[in-house]
Scaffold this active site. Sequence first.
Site, PDB file in Angstrom:
ATOM      1  N   ARG A 130       0.687  -1.218   0.072  1.00 21.96           N
ATOM      2  CA  ARG A 130       0.132   0.037  -0.107  1.00 21.96           C
ATOM      3  C   ARG A 130       0.890   1.248  -0.086  1.00 21.96           C
ATOM      4  NH1 ARG A 130      -2.778  -3.054   3.598  1.00 21.96           N
ATOM      5  NH2 ARG A 130      -4.776  -4.055   2.738  1.00 21.96           N
ATOM      6  N   LYS A 152       3.125  11.625 -11.237  1.00 20.20           N
ATOM      7  CA  LYS A 152       2.194  10.722 -12.229  1.00 20.20           C
ATOM      8  C   LYS A 152       2.848   9.488 -12.137  1.00 20.20           C
ATOM      9  CE  LYS A 152      -0.788  13.937 -14.577  1.00 20.20           C
ATOM     10  NZ  LYS A 152      -1.135  14.650 -15.757  1.00 20.20           N
ATOM     11  N   GLU A 194      10.348  19.262 -24.539  1.00 24.11           N
ATOM     12  CA  GLU A 194       9.986  19.527 -23.425  1.00 24.11           C
ATOM     13  C   GLU A 194      10.534  20.803 -22.698  1.00 24.11           C
ATOM     14  OE1 GLU A 194       6.967  18.054 -22.567  1.00 24.11           O
ATOM     15  OE2 GLU A 194       7.239  16.014 -23.863  1.00 24.11           O
ATOM     16  N   LYS A 235       7.740  23.456 -13.767  1.00 27.79           N
ATOM     17  CA  LYS A 235       6.610  22.271 -13.745  1.00 27.79           C
ATOM     18  C   LYS A 235       6.289  22.267 -12.324  1.00 27.79           C
ATOM     19  CE  LYS A 235       5.078  17.685 -14.857  1.00 27.79           C
ATOM     20  NZ  LYS A 235       5.172  16.327 -15.438  1.00 27.79           N
ATOM     21  N   GLU A 245      -4.611  17.935 -11.897  1.00 29.54           N
ATOM     22  CA  GLU A 245      -4.863  18.294 -13.187  1.00 29.54           C
ATOM     23  C   GLU A 245      -6.396  18.816 -13.431  1.00 29.54           C
ATOM     24  OE1 GLU A 245      -2.791  16.710 -16.337  1.00 29.54           O
ATOM     25  OE2 GLU A 245      -4.115  17.671 -17.811  1.00 29.54           O
ATOM     26  N   ARG A 249      -2.775  22.651 -14.671  1.00 34.56           N
ATOM     27  CA  ARG A 249      -1.631  21.764 -14.998  1.00 34.56           C
ATOM     28  C   ARG A 249      -1.958  21.384 -16.574  1.00 34.56           C
ATOM     29  NH1 ARG A 249       0.416  16.540 -11.468  1.00 34.56           N
ATOM     30  NH2 ARG A 249       1.839  15.874 -13.091  1.00 34.56           N
ATOM     31  N   ASN A 253       0.383  20.761 -21.363  1.00 33.37           N
ATOM     32  CA  ASN A 253      -0.313  19.743 -22.617  1.00 33.37           C
ATOM     33  C   ASN A 253       0.229  20.648 -23.883  1.00 33.37           C
ATOM     34  OD1 ASN A 253      -0.875  17.685 -20.998  1.00 33.37           O
ATOM     35  ND2 ASN A 253      -2.984  18.344 -20.899  1.00 33.37           N
ATOM     36  N   HIS A 256       0.426  19.065 -27.053  1.00 29.03           N
ATOM     37  CA  HIS A 256       0.213  17.608 -26.953  1.00 29.03           C
ATOM     38  C   HIS A 256      -1.148  16.906 -27.473  1.00 29.03           C
ATOM     39  CE1 HIS A 256       3.775  17.819 -24.291  1.00 29.03           C
ATOM     40  NE2 HIS A 256       3.619  16.504 -23.896  1.00 29.03           N
ATOM     41  N   HIS A 260      -0.232  13.869 -29.910  1.00 29.39           N
ATOM     42  CA  HIS A 260      -0.566  12.537 -29.389  1.00 29.39           C
ATOM     43  C   HIS A 260      -1.127  12.151 -30.424  1.00 29.39           C
ATOM     44  CE1 HIS A 260      -0.715  13.248 -24.617  1.00 29.39           C
ATOM     45  NE2 HIS A 260       0.432  12.699 -24.927  1.00 29.39           N
ATOM     46  N   HIS A 274       7.827  10.745 -29.134  1.00 31.01           N
ATOM     47  CA  HIS A 274       7.162  11.637 -28.156  1.00 31.01           C
ATOM     48  C   HIS A 274       7.324  13.218 -28.505  1.00 31.01           C
ATOM     49  CE1 HIS A 274       4.343  13.478 -25.155  1.00 31.01           C
ATOM     50  NE2 HIS A 274       5.149  13.714 -24.582  1.00 31.01           N
TER      51      HIS A 274
HETATM   52  N1  LIG Z   1       4.817  10.637 -15.349  1.00 27.74           N
HETATM   53  C1  LIG Z   1       4.928  11.799 -15.929  1.00 27.74           C
HETATM   54  O1  LIG Z   1       4.448  12.834 -15.913  1.00 27.74           O
HETATM   55  C2  LIG Z   1       5.369  11.496 -17.461  1.00 27.74           C
HETATM   56  C3  LIG Z   1       5.470  12.573 -18.194  1.00 27.74           C
HETATM   57  C4  LIG Z   1       6.111  12.653 -19.493  1.00 27.74           C
HETATM   58  C5  LIG Z   1       6.507  11.282 -19.951  1.00 27.74           C
HETATM   59  N2  LIG Z   1       6.161  10.170 -19.289  1.00 27.74           N
HETATM   60  C6  LIG Z   1       6.424   8.866 -19.755  1.00 27.74           C
HETATM   61  O2  LIG Z   1       7.801   8.758 -19.914  1.00 27.74           O
HETATM   62  C7  LIG Z   1       7.960   7.805 -21.043  1.00 27.74           C
HETATM   63  C8  LIG Z   1       8.885   8.246 -21.896  1.00 27.74           C
HETATM   64  O3  LIG Z   1      10.142   8.657 -21.247  1.00 27.74           O
HETATM   65  P1  LIG Z   1      11.737   8.430 -21.737  1.00 27.74           P
HETATM   66  O4  LIG Z   1      11.740   9.216 -22.993  1.00 27.74           O
HETATM   67  O5  LIG Z   1      12.542   8.801 -20.673  1.00 27.74           O
HETATM   68  O6  LIG Z   1      11.977   7.107 -22.304  1.00 27.74           O
HETATM   69  P2  LIG Z   1      12.727   5.563 -21.962  1.00 27.74           P
HETATM   70  O7  LIG Z   1      12.546   5.796 -20.507  1.00 27.74           O
HETATM   71  O8  LIG Z   1      11.932   4.716 -22.445  1.00 27.74           O
HETATM   72  O9  LIG Z   1      14.008   6.037 -22.366  1.00 27.74           O
HETATM   73  C9  LIG Z   1      14.245   5.936 -23.617  1.00 27.74           C
HETATM   74  C10 LIG Z   1      15.227   4.859 -24.064  1.00 27.74           C
HETATM   75  O10 LIG Z   1      16.548   5.688 -23.907  1.00 27.74           O
HETATM   76  C11 LIG Z   1      17.266   4.641 -22.941  1.00 27.74           C
HETATM   77  N3  LIG Z   1      18.214   5.412 -21.939  1.00 27.74           N
HETATM   78  C12 LIG Z   1      17.599   5.911 -20.745  1.00 27.74           C
HETATM   79  N4  LIG Z   1      18.413   6.520 -20.217  1.00 27.74           N
HETATM   80  C13 LIG Z   1      19.638   6.250 -21.148  1.00 27.74           C
HETATM   81  C14 LIG Z   1      21.019   7.018 -20.858  1.00 27.74           C
HETATM   82  N5  LIG Z   1      21.406   7.683 -19.771  1.00 27.74           N
HETATM   83  N6  LIG Z   1      21.894   6.817 -21.869  1.00 27.74           N
HETATM   84  C15 LIG Z   1      21.447   5.874 -22.797  1.00 27.74           C
HETATM   85  N7  LIG Z   1      20.465   5.486 -23.009  1.00 27.74           N
HETATM   86  C16 LIG Z   1      19.557   5.705 -22.118  1.00 27.74           C
HETATM   87  C17 LIG Z   1      16.242   3.817 -22.403  1.00 27.74           C
HETATM   88  O11 LIG Z   1      16.815   2.498 -22.338  1.00 27.74           O
HETATM   89  C18 LIG Z   1      15.219   3.999 -23.729  1.00 27.74           C
HETATM   90  O12 LIG Z   1      15.671   2.787 -24.612  1.00 27.74           O
HETATM   91  C19 LIG Z   1       6.612   7.494 -21.374  1.00 27.74           C
HETATM   92  O13 LIG Z   1       6.253   6.301 -20.990  1.00 27.74           O
HETATM   93  C20 LIG Z   1       5.767   8.536 -21.089  1.00 27.74           C
HETATM   94  O14 LIG Z   1       4.319   8.245 -20.890  1.00 27.74           O
HETATM   95  C21 LIG Z   1       5.530  10.343 -17.969  1.00 27.74           C
HETATM   96 ZN   LIG Z   2       5.186  15.212 -23.223  1.00 25.40          ZN
END
Ligand SMILES: NC(=O)c1ccc[n+]([C@@H]2O[C@H](COP(=O)([O-])OP(=O)(O)OC[C@H]3O[C@@H](n4cnc5c(N)ncnc54)[C@H](O)[C@@H]3O)[C@@H](O)[C@H]2O)c1
Ligand SMILES: [Zn+2]
Length: 375
Positions: A130, A152, A194, A235, A245, A249, A253, A256, A260, A274
């Site tokens: 939990r 999130k 971003e 942020k 949100e 918040r 977007n 986005h 999206h 993305h």
């Molecule tokens: N929680 C939130 O508020 C929020 C906000 C925006 C995005 N997201 C989520 O984040 C995700 C995308 O994040 P991302 O772009 O970081 O993707 P990711 O975590 O998949 O990383 C992208 C790629 O880079 C590689 N990688 C990571 N760190 C590295 C490093 N230091 N050196 C070399 N390679 C590395 C990873 O293995 C992966 O293949 C999505 O799932 C999205 O929904 C969440």
């Molecule tokens: Zn984004």
Amino acid sequence: MTAPLRNSDPITVDVALAGRAYDIVIGRKLLAGLGQRIAALRPGARVAIVTDETVAGLHLAAAEASLAEAGITASRIVVAAGEGSKSYPVFERVCEELIGARIERNDLVVALGGGVIGDLAGFAAAAVRRGLDYVQVPTTLLSQVDSSVGGKTGINSRHGKNLIGAFHQPILVVSDTALLDTLSPRIMRAGYAEVAKYGLIGDADFFAWLEANWRDVFSGAGAREHAIAVSCRMKAQIVARDERETGDRALLNLGHTFGHALEAAAGFSDRLYHGEAVSIGMALAFAFSAQRGLCSSADAERVVKHLTDVGLPTRIDQIPGDRPDAERLIELIGQDKKVRRGRLTFILARGIGQSFIAPDIDVADVRAFLGDQLR
Ligand SMILES: NC(=O)c1ccc[n+]([C@@H]2O[C@H](COP(=O)([O-])OP(=O)(O)OC[C@H]3O[C@@H](n4cnc5c(N)ncnc54)[C@H](O)[C@@H]3O)[C@@H](O)[C@H]2O)c1
Ligand SMILES: [Zn+2]
């Protein structure tokens, strides 16, 4: 806007959520001190590091060495790299392994990776017993400026992205900006979209600063820490005003809604990351705003110029492969966003740094605009 800080000074951004406030520490080579920070924050805690295979190959040994040096017992949970790990089976595995490693209420989960790992490990931390506390060590630019701020967490459903999850704030975020040196240039650029977004939402001075200093953000000079700190601060402020949100918040977007739809049209594949979709989406949001007489076309052109300078796409025809038509994009926007009586909410701009929530945009106008863009 604060002046850029020296390379050696870590910058702390505090996320001021009542009862769940936490720090984001930003600086080069902070991974080496991770163990010390955790030992100081939670003496005697055991740690489970959740990471992906790619990050494990590059940075897990350094993280484990830092924890060991501080006398912390740590186990590791390594999942496949990529969005596919935000799934029920992987979530189940992470939860079971956390329980198997006897991570209890006073212990910690460390999410070492990009947004995928942050979302997955954060959600597992929210669910196991939990609620376990967790520390984020974001390793992509996107995760350092976006997903590690705001709490999130979650995984994907067959009905769509991020549909299963929880709000669960970390107790600490350690952003080691040197970890970004191993990112591919394309992933780095996607994350940069971003960063630019924060300037476009609410800080024209920051956008101007980025226009002048973006090369240093990419090369890893002191500008990188500054850009990340300004992004996190904005942020954090928005999230502190509106954690769940219900209002402000939504500004985050910007770009986005179009983004999206474009990601979905490209099948959420490597054709379009993305951040690349957001880049096109922001250029479209500004062009749409200019067309409606809300902002100057000079501002819209400035947005396109900067994103193009850094190597990001700004037009739909830059997406490789089949091009979606306006009708298809409208359909995808409708799946992503609530459309009420032919109207939907968009984030538009009165200028650079002056984005606002436009709650009553006619879908027919968006369709006509997209038709023009695709001509
Ligand atoms: N929680 C939130 O508020 C929020 C906000 C925006 C995005 N997201 C989520 O984040 C995700 C995308 O994040 P991302 O772009 O970081 O993707 P990711 O975590 O998949 O990383 C992208 C790629 O880079 C590689 N990688 C990571 N760190 C590295 C490093 N230091 N050196 C070399 N390679 C590395 C990873 O293995 C992966 O293949 C999505 O799932 C999205 O929904 C969440
Ligand atoms: Zn984004």
